[in-house]
Structures are given as C-alpha cells and as structure tokens.
Scaffold this motif. Structure first.
Motif, PDB file in Angstrom:
ATOM      1  N   MET A 154       0.840  -1.201   0.000  1.00 19.89           N
ATOM      2  CA  MET A 154       0.000   0.000   0.000  1.00 19.89           C
ATOM      3  C   MET A 154       0.878   1.256   0.000  1.00 19.89           C
ATOM      4  SD  MET A 154      -3.034   1.143  -0.107  1.00 19.89           S
ATOM      5  CE  MET A 154      -3.998   2.601   0.252  1.00 19.89           C
ATOM      6  N   ARG A 155       1.951   1.240   0.849  1.00 18.66           N
ATOM      7  CA  ARG A 155       2.845   2.384   0.906  1.00 18.66           C
ATOM      8  C   ARG A 155       3.513   2.624  -0.434  1.00 18.66           C
ATOM      9  NH1 ARG A 155       5.930   1.470   6.733  1.00 18.66           N
ATOM     10  NH2 ARG A 155       4.109   1.894   8.064  1.00 18.66           N
ATOM     11  N   THR A 156       3.843   1.524  -1.135  1.00 16.90           N
ATOM     12  CA  THR A 156       4.478   1.646  -2.448  1.00 16.90           C
ATOM     13  C   THR A 156       3.547   2.326  -3.438  1.00 16.90           C
ATOM     14  OG1 THR A 156       5.757  -0.352  -2.059  1.00 16.90           O
ATOM     15  CG2 THR A 156       5.576   0.387  -4.338  1.00 16.90           C
ATOM     16  N   VAL A 157       2.276   1.966  -3.394  1.00 13.02           N
ATOM     17  CA  VAL A 157       1.286   2.572  -4.293  1.00 13.02           C
ATOM     18  C   VAL A 157       1.153   4.063  -4.025  1.00 13.02           C
ATOM     19  CG1 VAL A 157      -1.150   2.615  -4.929  1.00 13.02           C
ATOM     20  CG2 VAL A 157       0.014   0.416  -4.599  1.00 13.02           C
ATOM     21  N   ILE A 158       1.070   4.428  -2.723  1.00 13.48           N
ATOM     22  CA  ILE A 158       0.931   5.844  -2.354  1.00 13.48           C
ATOM     23  C   ILE A 158       2.149   6.634  -2.823  1.00 13.48           C
ATOM     24  CG2 ILE A 158       0.834   7.461  -0.422  1.00 13.48           C
ATOM     25  CD1 ILE A 158      -0.809   5.334   1.093  1.00 13.48           C
ATOM     26  N   ALA A 159       3.331   6.031  -2.618  1.00 12.09           N
ATOM     27  CA  ALA A 159       4.559   6.715  -3.033  1.00 12.09           C
ATOM     28  C   ALA A 159       4.577   6.950  -4.530  1.00 12.09           C
ATOM     29  CB  ALA A 159       5.778   5.889  -2.619  1.00 12.09           C
ATOM     30  N   LEU A 160       4.134   5.980  -5.302  1.00 10.27           N
ATOM     31  CA  LEU A 160       4.100   6.126  -6.756  1.00 10.27           C
ATOM     32  C   LEU A 160       3.113   7.204  -7.177  1.00 10.27           C
ATOM     33  CD1 LEU A 160       4.282   2.369  -7.862  1.00 10.27           C
ATOM     34  CD2 LEU A 160       6.046   4.136  -8.167  1.00 10.27           C
ATOM     35  N   VAL A 161       1.962   7.247  -6.500  1.00  4.03           N
ATOM     36  CA  VAL A 161       0.955   8.266  -6.809  1.00  4.03           C
ATOM     37  C   VAL A 161       1.495   9.653  -6.524  1.00  4.03           C
ATOM     38  CG1 VAL A 161      -1.293   9.197  -6.178  1.00  4.03           C
ATOM     39  CG2 VAL A 161      -1.008   6.731  -6.486  1.00  4.03           C
ATOM     40  N   LEU A 162       2.143   9.814  -5.342  1.00  4.20           N
ATOM     41  CA  LEU A 162       2.691  11.106  -4.974  1.00  4.20           C
ATOM     42  C   LEU A 162       3.795  11.532  -5.929  1.00  4.20           C
ATOM     43  CD1 LEU A 162       2.865  10.807  -1.076  1.00  4.20           C
ATOM     44  CD2 LEU A 162       1.237  12.140  -2.444  1.00  4.20           C
ATOM     45  N   ALA A 163       4.609  10.602  -6.356  1.00  2.00           N
ATOM     46  CA  ALA A 163       5.694  10.916  -7.273  1.00  2.00           C
ATOM     47  C   ALA A 163       5.159  11.422  -8.593  1.00  2.00           C
ATOM     48  CB  ALA A 163       6.575   9.685  -7.483  1.00  2.00           C
ATOM     49  N   GLY A 164       3.984  10.973  -8.997  1.00  6.45           N
ATOM     50  CA  GLY A 164       3.422  11.391 -10.278  1.00  6.45           C
ATOM     51  C   GLY A 164       2.689  12.711 -10.227  1.00  6.45           C
ATOM     52  N   LEU A 165       2.459  13.221  -9.030  1.00  2.00           N
ATOM     53  CA  LEU A 165       1.750  14.492  -8.921  1.00  2.00           C
ATOM     54  C   LEU A 165       2.655  15.652  -9.300  1.00  2.00           C
ATOM     55  CD1 LEU A 165      -0.197  14.042  -5.541  1.00  2.00           C
ATOM     56  CD2 LEU A 165      -1.139  13.955  -7.856  1.00  2.00           C
ATOM     57  N   SER A 166       2.075  16.667  -9.894  1.00  2.00           N
ATOM     58  CA  SER A 166       2.830  17.881 -10.244  1.00  2.00           C
ATOM     59  C   SER A 166       2.435  18.973  -9.263  1.00  2.00           C
ATOM     60  CB  SER A 166       2.496  18.314 -11.680  1.00  2.00           C
ATOM     61  OG  SER A 166       3.159  19.510 -11.981  1.00  2.00           O
ATOM     62  N   TRP A 167       3.301  19.243  -8.282  1.00  2.00           N
ATOM     63  CA  TRP A 167       2.994  20.232  -7.260  1.00  2.00           C
ATOM     64  C   TRP A 167       3.185  21.632  -7.797  1.00  2.00           C
ATOM     65  CZ3 TRP A 167       0.589  18.401  -3.210  1.00  2.00           C
ATOM     66  CH2 TRP A 167       0.794  17.062  -2.858  1.00  2.00           C
ATOM     67  N   PRO A 168       2.287  22.575  -7.490  1.00  2.00           N
ATOM     68  CA  PRO A 168       2.444  23.942  -7.991  1.00  2.00           C
ATOM     69  C   PRO A 168       3.687  24.603  -7.419  1.00  2.00           C
ATOM     70  CG  PRO A 168       0.708  23.843  -6.316  1.00  2.00           C
ATOM     71  CD  PRO A 168       1.093  22.433  -6.614  1.00  2.00           C
ATOM     72  N   ALA A 169       4.365  25.394  -8.250  1.00  2.00           N
ATOM     73  CA  ALA A 169       5.550  26.122  -7.796  1.00  2.00           C
ATOM     74  C   ALA A 169       5.143  27.250  -6.853  1.00  2.00           C
ATOM     75  CB  ALA A 169       6.298  26.689  -9.004  1.00  2.00           C
ATOM     76  N   LEU A 170       6.106  27.693  -6.069  1.00  2.00           N
ATOM     77  CA  LEU A 170       5.860  28.814  -5.169  1.00  2.00           C
ATOM     78  C   LEU A 170       5.388  30.030  -5.974  1.00  2.00           C
ATOM     79  CD1 LEU A 170       6.239  29.875  -2.223  1.00  2.00           C
ATOM     80  CD2 LEU A 170       8.477  30.694  -2.955  1.00  2.00           C
ATOM     81  N   ALA A 171       4.256  30.589  -5.570  1.00  2.00           N
ATOM     82  CA  ALA A 171       3.707  31.728  -6.310  1.00  2.00           C
ATOM     83  C   ALA A 171       4.665  32.911  -6.245  1.00  2.00           C
ATOM     84  CB  ALA A 171       2.354  32.120  -5.724  1.00  2.00           C
ATOM     85  N   ALA A 172       4.926  33.528  -7.392  1.00  2.00           N
ATOM     86  CA  ALA A 172       5.836  34.669  -7.456  1.00  2.00           C
ATOM     87  C   ALA A 172       5.146  35.918  -6.934  1.00  2.00           C
ATOM     88  CB  ALA A 172       6.295  34.881  -8.890  1.00  2.00           C
ATOM     89  N   LEU A 173       5.931  36.791  -6.318  1.00  2.00           N
ATOM     90  CA  LEU A 173       5.391  38.086  -5.920  1.00  2.00           C
ATOM     91  C   LEU A 173       5.062  38.884  -7.175  1.00  2.00           C
ATOM     92  CD1 LEU A 173       7.618  39.411  -2.987  1.00  2.00           C
ATOM     93  CD2 LEU A 173       5.369  38.351  -2.870  1.00  2.00           C
ATOM     94  N   SER A 174       3.932  39.530  -7.171  1.00  2.00           N
ATOM     95  CA  SER A 174       3.509  40.337  -8.313  1.00  2.00           C
ATOM     96  C   SER A 174       3.961  41.781  -8.098  1.00  2.00           C
ATOM     97  CB  SER A 174       1.985  40.287  -8.463  1.00  2.00           C
ATOM     98  OG  SER A 174       1.562  41.137  -9.506  1.00  2.00           O
ATOM     99  N   VAL A 175       4.846  42.254  -8.992  1.00  2.00           N
ATOM    100  CA  VAL A 175       5.373  43.612  -8.905  1.00  2.00           C
ATOM    101  C   VAL A 175       4.812  44.446 -10.050  1.00  2.00           C
ATOM    102  CG1 VAL A 175       7.434  45.065  -8.906  1.00  2.00           C
ATOM    103  CG2 VAL A 175       7.495  42.806  -7.817  1.00  2.00           C
ATOM    104  N   PHE A 176       4.148  45.523  -9.707  1.00  2.00           N
ATOM    105  CA  PHE A 176       3.621  46.497 -10.670  1.00  2.00           C
ATOM    106  C   PHE A 176       4.613  47.654 -10.703  1.00  2.00           C
ATOM    107  CE2 PHE A 176       1.390  50.339 -11.775  1.00  2.00           C
ATOM    108  CZ  PHE A 176       0.321  50.005 -12.582  1.00  2.00           C
ATOM    109  N   ALA A 177       5.402  47.729 -11.778  1.00  2.00           N
ATOM    110  CA  ALA A 177       6.390  48.796 -11.914  1.00  2.00           C
ATOM    111  C   ALA A 177       5.851  49.870 -12.840  1.00  2.00           C
ATOM    112  CB  ALA A 177       7.702  48.245 -12.460  1.00  2.00           C
ATOM    113  N   CYS A 178       5.960  51.114 -12.430  1.00  2.00           N
ATOM    114  CA  CYS A 178       5.371  52.189 -13.219  1.00  2.00           C
ATOM    115  C   CYS A 178       6.141  52.473 -14.503  1.00  2.00           C
ATOM    116  CB  CYS A 178       5.279  53.471 -12.382  1.00  2.00           C
ATOM    117  SG  CYS A 178       3.939  53.436 -11.172  1.00  2.00           S
ATOM    118  N   THR A 179       7.460  52.256 -14.491  1.00  2.00           N
ATOM    119  CA  THR A 179       8.274  52.590 -15.653  1.00  2.00           C
ATOM    120  C   THR A 179       9.236  51.440 -15.970  1.00  2.00           C
ATOM    121  OG1 THR A 179       9.850  53.728 -14.190  1.00  2.00           O
ATOM    122  CG2 THR A 179       8.168  55.086 -15.274  1.00  2.00           C
ATOM    123  N   PRO A 180       9.723  51.369 -17.223  1.00  2.00           N
ATOM    124  CA  PRO A 180      10.542  50.221 -17.629  1.00  2.00           C
ATOM    125  C   PRO A 180      11.846  50.074 -16.852  1.00  2.00           C
ATOM    126  CG  PRO A 180       9.686  51.366 -19.566  1.00  2.00           C
ATOM    127  CD  PRO A 180       9.371  52.234 -18.383  1.00  2.00           C
TER     128      PRO A 180
END
Length: 297
Positions: free
Chosen positions: A1-27
């Motif tokens: 059972m543990r082997t199955v869970i490990a395989l399932v978890l390995a196949g999941l694609s975890w979302p990356a850390l969300a980037a801070l959103s920077v609004f810059a007024c000028t280039p």
C-alpha cells in the motif's frame, strides 16, 4: 500500500511557489525589480519607453494589474502624479497604498537635483521635490536597488537570502559597469548639448556635459516656432555639438534645429526598451554612451 501511495505522490505535479507580483510604473524600475527579484517575482511594466511617463491614461487594464499586485514600485517625485493616484484608488488593494509596505517610490532612496525654490504653473511642468528623471545617474540606481531588496524581504521574509544575494550580485556588476562607463565617457566632459526636456539632466550632470539650450520654452511646454528661432540665434554665439532627445519625445523640433544649426540630432533610449540594444539597465547605459560618443568621434 505504501508503495502505491509513493508512486501516486511521485506522479503528482505540485504547484511552484507563487511569485510576488510587482507592478512597476516605468521600464527602468521593472528591469531593476527583475534583477533583484529573479524568479521569485513576476514583473509588469505599466508604461513603455515610447510613452511619456508624465501623461499616461489610467486604463482599466492598469487598475486590474494593480489590484493583484503585492508591490507597486514607482518613480515618485510627482512623475506619475497625473495617473497613479487614480489607479491606486480604483484598485481596491489596501496593501499597495502610499505608506503601506506594498508601495515603494524610487525617489525616496535617490538624491534629487534641480529642486526649485518655488513651483507654480507659470513655471511649466516643474516638480516641487526636484527633477524626477533620476534613473540616468547610476548612483541613484544603486541606492534604489538596496531599498528595493529590503522591501522585497519585508514582503516575503522567506525569500531574504534570495533577494539580498541577488542585490549584492547586482551591486557588484553595477559598480564594475559604472567604472567602465565613466572611463569610456571621458571624451564627453564639457560637451555642449541642446535638450528637448529636462529628462536627461542626471545624465548630463553625471558625465559633466553642458546644457546650452532647451527645445521647450518651459518644462513640459511644447516647442514653438518663435522659441526655436530664438534658440537658433543663441546657438550662433554659444554653439552646441548635438540636439538630444529621449526616444518618446517628438522628433520634429529636434530634427529642425539640428538641421538649421548643422549638428547631429541624437535620440537617446532614455529607458529600458528605448532602443533594440537597451534591453535592460546595462544595455540602456551602453547604448546611451555609444550614441553620445558617436558625436565626438
């Protein structure tokens, strides 16, 4: 059972850390935010190099971007006074209002020049705090980078080593580049120039060039035929070596005066994106110096 869970978890694609959103007024500040923030930030530039940063429409798209921003990183010194307050007010985002951690003005860390003793409408587009076009002095860019890194750390403490490390690396590369630029620019010292607007004052002061005339009779007032004729007469006694303007300034007055005075008309990128070579802050200064040095060669 543990082997199955490990395989399932390995196949999941975890979302990356969300980037801070920077609004810059000028280039230029968008470019600096990318230098310091790296892959931990998502940077949006509200304006382009071919837009006059004084006169921007507070479009719904800008308001929507500000609504989702973690940091509004603008120039300050009243440069965006005509449009930014409306964007901030309509955003409904309390974290990015002036005085909050999510709002940062580059001018707060810079040394401003051309501070008027008084400012009123009769003087044209004069800013009470001083000339706001501060990014064309490399020392100001270095000062702003330090403050920006500290602010990113305050917003996201978990990224402290990332932001501070990138800022240190930027400062090292920026110092090396500044020393190189100053060596290369030695022939420009004392170079007399006619400018379009006061948006090149920091560059002129840094390199020891001289402003001998302006296409605008007063800051922000479009050139008139009478003023250009009077300026041409002045140049007969005090010659200029070039007529320079920013990429976003209308070329017609500069081209006319340059033709009549028999000197080059030079369009400088002014900010990141102002020419093909000015893809970042380093390219901006490389290209600016190259175009000016072509005048004296």
């Amino acid at each position: 059972m543990r082997t199955v869970i490990a395989l399932v978890l390995a196949g999941l694609s975890w979302p990356a850390l969300a980037a801070l959103s920077v609004f810059a007024c000028t280039p230029e500040w968008a470019s600096l935010a990318q230098e310091v923030g790296g892959d931990r930030v998502s940077v949006y530039a509200a304006t382009s190099a071919l837009q006059d940063p004084h006169h921007i429409e507070a479009r719904p798209s800008l308001i929507a971007r500000a609504r989702r921003a973690d940091l509004v990183f603008c120039n300050g010194a009243e440069l965006e006074a005509g449009w930014l307050p409306l964007v901030l007010g309509q955003s409904g985002n309390p974290a990015i209002q002036p005085g909050q951690r999510g709002y940062l003005e580059a001018a707060s860390a810079a040394r401003l020049i051309e501070v008027p003793e008084r400012a009123d409408r009769a003087m044209g587009d004069v800013h009470a705090a001083g000339n706001p076009h501060l990014h064309l002095d490399p020392a100001n860019v270095a000062r702003v980078a330090k403050v920006l890194a500290a602010r990113l750390v305050a917003i996201e403490p978990a990224g402290a080593s990332h932001y501070l490390g990138r800022e240190l690396d930027f400062q090292r590369r920026w110092r090396e580049a500044t020393l190189r630029w100053e060596r290369e620019a030695a022939p420009l010292k004392g170079l007399p120039l006619v400018v379009h607007h006061k948006n090149l004052s920091y560059l002129i002061a840094w390199l020891g060039m001289r402003e001998v005339g302006s296409l605008e009779p007063k800051p922000g007032i479009p050139p008139s035929a009478a003023h250009l004729a009077a300026l041409l007469a002045v140049l007969n006694g005090t010659p200029a070596k070039a007529v320079v303007r920013a990429a976003y300034n209308d070329a017609r007055a500069a081209d006319w005066l340059a033709r009549e005075a028999r000197v080059p008309a030079v369009a400088l990128p002014y900010t990141v994106g102002g020419s093909e070579r000015a893809k970042d802050l380093f390219g901006l200064f490389d290209e600016t110096l190259a175009r000016l040095l072509a005048v004296v060669r």
